[in-house]
Scaffold this active site. Structure first.
Site, PDB file in Angstrom:
ATOM      1  N   TYR A   1      80.295  26.145  15.956  1.00 12.31           N
ATOM      2  CA  TYR A   1      80.015  26.559  17.334  1.00 12.31           C
ATOM      3  C   TYR A   1      80.173  25.387  18.296  1.00 12.31           C
ATOM      4  CZ  TYR A   1      77.495  28.724  21.255  1.00 12.31           C
ATOM      5  OH  TYR A   1      77.153  29.239  22.476  1.00 12.31           O
TER       6      TYR A   1
ATOM      7  N   GLY B   1      57.044  21.432  16.566  1.00 12.64           N
ATOM      8  CA  GLY B   1      56.909  22.137  17.845  1.00 12.64           C
ATOM      9  C   GLY B   1      57.006  21.244  19.065  1.00 12.64           C
TER      10      GLY B   1
END
Length: 326
Positions: free
Chosen positions: A150, A212
């Site tokens: 990609y 996170g």
């Protein structure tokens, strides 16, 4: 270029996808005639079923890795799977879609002398050493990793667009899209917004990859499409020069950690979901934030208007409705 009608005839490849379907809505609403081309690998007819009877809309099922012969005034090239789950499913085809698809659409635009828009991506910056990312930054991309089909496919497509611009004087527009969300996202595309919302609505644990702390900027789809159209409709210079080709960053410069996003989704859905942590995927960028100074300069002071809480509420309503119907 066709000269015999005032109404523009516009081709949108990847038009049955998340971004493409919203673009179709905007173009038809302003009175354009629109042809949607999609092979429905990640796009879905559900996204365009409300348009199928529109007198100025046409759908063609077609893979852009093969040539296409149409007569249009403008081309928006959005065809390519954009989520890691989808583009890693068939990485060779992903690269072909970006590269062969660009060659075919550029060839069409050259024959027609039509303006053509390329939906590029912030992934051309890779895991950036520069923060926030400006268009002058060349990127930090692994050319042989699992995301390379990609990342490098889109980088090659940009090269082709600018070479056609320099070599043939083709009128191009290249936009680098940062994380975008909203209704019509694929529920299983593996991206954080759709993942978190679906998990929260189903009462499942919310999966965070890494600790996170990695950051993203989230742009609501309506804001992004406004940027597309402003960019594509930039007037030619008085001397006939096509004007500014890009590249141009389109995204929301508001920056949030992945954990903050998860907590917002839990709060807005009222879910009892817990956060669980898993290892970070290979080559996953640690930071994403666009510098949109260039967009403000060239696109009539364009900037996102929809705040994250407002946009998430709209996305949550869409996914909640989707779950109710299934």
């Amino acid at each position: 270029m066709r000269q015999y009608e005032t109404r523009k005839k516009i081709l949108v490849t990847g038009g049955a996808g998340f971004l493409g379907s919203h673009l179709l809505d905007r173009l038809l609403a302003r009175g354009d005639e629109v042809i949607c081309v999609d092979n429905l690998f990640t796009g879905t007819k559900r996204n365009i079923e409300h348009l199928l009877d529109h007198k100025h809309f046409e759908f063609i099922r077609h893979d852009v890795t093969f040539p296409l012969y149409l007569e249009v005034d403008q081309i928006y090239n959005l065809a390519c799977p954009a989520s890691p789950i989808h583009y890693q499913h068939d990485p060779v085809q992903t690269t072909k879609t970006s590269v062969h698809g660009a060659i075919n659409m550029l060839g069409l635009a050259k024959r027609l002398e039509a303006r053509i828009f390329q939906a590029s991506t912030s992934e051309v910056y890779g895991d950036p050493d520069v923060h926030p990312q400006t268009e002058a930054y060349w990127g930090n991309v692994n050319p042989i990793g699992v995301r390379s089909c990609y990342d490098e496919g889109k980088r090659c497509a940009e090269t082709l667009f600018f070479d056609y611009h320099r070599q043939y004087g083709l009128d191009i527009r290249v936009a680098r899209i940062f994380n975008t969300y909203g209704p019509r996202m694929h529920p299983n595309d593996g991206r954080v917004v759709s993942n978190f919302i679906m998990q929260a609505l189903q009462g499942k644990d919310i999966t965070i990859y890494g600790d996170g702390s990695q950051t993203r900027s989230f742009c609501y789809v309506d804001d992004l499409i406004e940027g597309f159209i402003r960019f594509m409709d930039l007037p030619r210079a008085e001397n006939g020069d096509p004007g500014f080709p890009g590249p141009i960053n389109l995204g929301n410069p508001g920056e949030f950690t992945i954990k903050q996003l998860a907590e917002k989704v839990i709060d807005l859905t009222g879910s009892a979901s817990k956060l669980i942590y898993q290892s970070l995927p290979s080559d996953d960028p640690t930071q994403r934030k666009p510098d949109i100074s260039r967009a403000r300069k060239y696109l009539n002071d364009w900037q996102p208007a929809v705040q994250l809480n407002e946009g998430l509420q709209k996305a949550i309503s869409y996914f909640d409705d989707l779950l109710t119907k299934t």
